[in-house]
Scaffold this active site. Structure first.
Site, PDB file in Angstrom:
ATOM      1  CG  ASP A   9     -31.379 -10.120  30.819  1.00  6.26           C
ATOM      2  OD1 ASP A   9     -31.680 -10.484  29.678  1.00  6.26           O
ATOM      3  OD2 ASP A   9     -30.898  -8.989  31.086  1.00  6.26           O
ATOM      4  CE  LYS A  70     -32.787 -11.665  23.692  1.00  6.83           C
ATOM      5  NZ  LYS A  70     -32.660 -10.842  24.891  1.00  6.83           N
ATOM      6  CD  GLU A 147     -35.087  -8.643  26.782  1.00  9.10           C
ATOM      7  OE1 GLU A 147     -34.918  -7.571  26.162  1.00  9.10           O
ATOM      8  OE2 GLU A 147     -34.580  -9.721  26.425  1.00  9.10           O
ATOM      9  CG  ASP A 169     -32.994  -2.892  26.829  1.00  5.28           C
ATOM     10  OD1 ASP A 169     -31.769  -2.725  26.814  1.00  5.28           O
ATOM     11  OD2 ASP A 169     -33.523  -4.005  27.031  1.00  5.28           O
TER      12      ASP A 169
END
Ligand code: AMP
Length: 586
Positions: A9, A70, A147, A169
């Site tokens: 991850d 990211k 994800e 999330d």
């Protein structure tokens, strides 16, 4: 032949590594911690730092440190670190390389292949950039996995026919919600929404603003906004925020926060929740948007799954429960679930058996009984403290208040069940906390529930202002039949002004028998728990496949015997497991 394919991850704030080997799922610690900050830096000598060490030098050398790369994946802009330019792929590759290097150390074998996760909204360019980062780190990226799909995989979705899942999330800096449909092993992300600038960091900032305001009121001046002061305050408030997930209020006393003055304040969870509510409402709009894009109603959802550290906030869980009319699932660690799902996917691709994550949870909500006036008259209600699906062991507190001036005692009654009223749930046990100080109505009483792996619930009630406290250990398996009369007594005792003499006999006899499990059984349960802990530790190490299978069989039987309350059988399993471990641990 099996080959090892790890799951990664690669997160905005943190990254994690997990793997399935010999059918055992393992989250691999990096630098001694299962969570590694996605942070890269250069130290004074120009040496690359990755993870916590880079994060720690952030305040001292911001120009030598890169966070949240990211967000830049797939962009052509360069990132400046230590006066040199890097592409986002290069910085990400450094994070992956560290995970690979540390993982190899922990696993004792080379890591060549990986499944890496990305947000569902990542376009092709960002996915390719992630793949390139993997290649730069010397990894063959066998799959880029969404994800939310990874979360669905970790929960073993799809094994029960067609399922509609919602994955919520909320991490440190980003929020995503996705509706996922699973059927016959095929996972499809139907819709995805989010806010790439919303997360737990914003909650920290609200608390920092509040603390600065309190500082100003106390010292009649501003806290100097130096990077050091702000960083320190942010760390303090982030810790306080995490504690507010389990405790009803937090007291903070930090000496010499600015080198001269102290910071002293108390925050109640309710006040904190009012601060973050507008931000959470935004996330709920995204949830509804996602549902409507997928042409689903909340009632069509089979499961709501929580991902990301900030979903530990009770208000997040309560709002979702309220708006979607279903209990969200958070039994798998929300920080690790994506890496676990990626590892399971990697395992399947590498030839391991299908695998899903098993965790011990509380199957029923545990509540404290209290009087509510929201019905227009005093009504006994169950106030949940530990919600069902909470992973074990678990501990949480809530605050309650006395109802009348000079109330001398409060009855503490623990119930098990999902219904709002005690008469529809099961009484596990009750006791009185007596000799409270003379105080006006509203005297706060903290009630703490701690549930262990064997279903033993320790209930502690404490008068917040004096520290006076009382505890009892209750066996949740031994919950009696519905005890409406006890509930009625609670109501009387809670609204009476002065307590008559002879309160000792108010302990319900049913609760006593429920709370006093025979000593042998306690011992048996403790021994079983200890053996399970040792067996699970052994499974994390290198064990032959046949032995691992036998251990798992005994673990399963041990849990089943406890569930079915077959104590003789549990003793037999304890003996067998003890022999097996004795032989294998050697
Ligand atoms: P992630 O990006 O998924 O690693 O999530 C990190 C965010 O989760 C940070 O803002 C943390 O402060 C937050 N967080 C971690 N633990 C808790 C907790 N117990 N309660 C509330 N927020 C938490």
């Amino acid at each position: 032949m099996k080959e090892m394919i790890v799951g990664i991850d690669l997160g905005t704030t943190n990254s994690e590594l997990a793997v399935v080997r010999e059918d055992v799922l393992q989250v691999v610690p990096v630098h001694g911690n299962v969570i590694m900050p996605s942070c890269v830096g250069l130290d004074l000598a120009g040496k690359i730092l990755v993870g916590r060490s880079a994060r720690n030098q952030m305040i001292a050398s911001p120009e030598d440190t890169v966070l949240s790369v990211k967000r830049k994946m797939g962009e052509t802009s360069k990132i400046l670190m230590g006066g040199k330019e890097y592409s986002p792929e290069e910085i990400s590759a450094l994070i992956l390389l560290e995970l690979k290097k540390e993982g190899e150390k922990q696993l004792g074998q080379p890591i060549a292949k990986a499944v890496i996760t990305v947000p569902a909204y990542f376009d092709d360019i960002r996915r390719k950039a992630t793949q390139t980062a993997g290649r730069l780190a010397g990894l063959e990226v066998v799959r880029i996995l969404n994800e939310p799909t990874a979360a669905a995989v970790a929960y073993g979705a799809g094994s029960r026919g067609q399922e509609n899942l919602l994955v919520y999330d909320l991490g440190g800096g980003t929020f995503d919600v996705s509706v996922v449909q699973v059927e016959a092993g095929v996972v499809e992300v139907k819709s995805s929404h989010g806010d790439t600038r919303l997360g737990g960091d914003d909650f920290d900032q609200l608390l920092v603003d509040y603390a600065r305001e309190e500082f100003r009121k106390m010292h009649h001046k501003e806290l100097a906004p130096t990077p050091q002061n702000l960083r320190r305050l942010k760390d303090i408030m982030e810790k306080a925020k995490c504690r507010l997930s389990d405790e009803p209020y937090v007291r903070i006393r930090e000496e010499f926060i600015d080198g001269r003055n102290h910071l002293e304040l108390e925050i109640e969870r309710y006040a904190y929740e009012q601060m973050i509510l507008p931000l959470l409402e935004k996330t709920l709009e995204c949830v509804h948007q996602s549902l409507s894009d997928a042409r689903l109603n909340p009632g069509d959802l089979h499961k709501v799954m929580l991902v990301g550290g900030a979903t530990r906030t009770p208000l997040v869980q309560n709002l979702l429960r309220d708006r979607l009319q279903t209990d969200p699932h958070f039994e798998i660690d929300p920080d690790l679930i994506v890496a676990m799902g990626a590892a399971i996917q990697g395992g399947v691709l590498g030839g391991e058996k299908q695998h899903s994550v098993l965790v011990d949870i509380t199957p029923h909500t545990l509540s404290m009984v209290a009087v509510s006036d929201q019905y227009g008259y005093p009504r006994l209600v169950c106030v949940p403290i530990l919600h069902r699906n909470t992973p074990l062991p678990a501990a949480k507190s809530e605050i309650f208040q006395t109802m009348v001036d000079n109330q001398k005692e409060v009855q503490v009654a623990a119930y098990q069940g999902e219904e709002p009223f005690p008469e529809d749930n099961r009484l596990i046990g009750d006791f009185m906390i007596e000799n409270l100080s003379r105080a006006p109505a509203g005297n706060p009483i903290t009630v703490h529930f701690a549930l262990d792996l064997n279903g033993m619930l320790k209930v502690t009630a404490a008068e917040k202002n004096t520290g006076l406290s009382k505890s009892a250990v209750l066996d949740t398996h031994a919950a009696g039949v519905i005890d409406f009369e006890a509930a009625r007594r609670n109501l009387k005792s809670l609204i009476r002004e002065e307590e008559p003499e002879g309160t000792a006999d108010r302990f319900s006899s049913k609760a006593e028998s429920a709370s006093e499990a025979p000593a042998e059984r306690q011992e048996l349960l403790i021994a079983a728990k200890d053996l399970r802990r040792r067996a699970e530790a052994l499974l994390q190490k290198e064990v032959a496949a046949g032995d691992a299978e036998e251990i798992r069989k005994h673990l399963q039987e041990s849990r089943q015997a406890i569930e079915e309350r077959r104590w003789g059988r549990l003793q037999e399993i304890n003996d067998t497991l003890s022999d097996l471990l004795f032989y294998l641990e050697d």
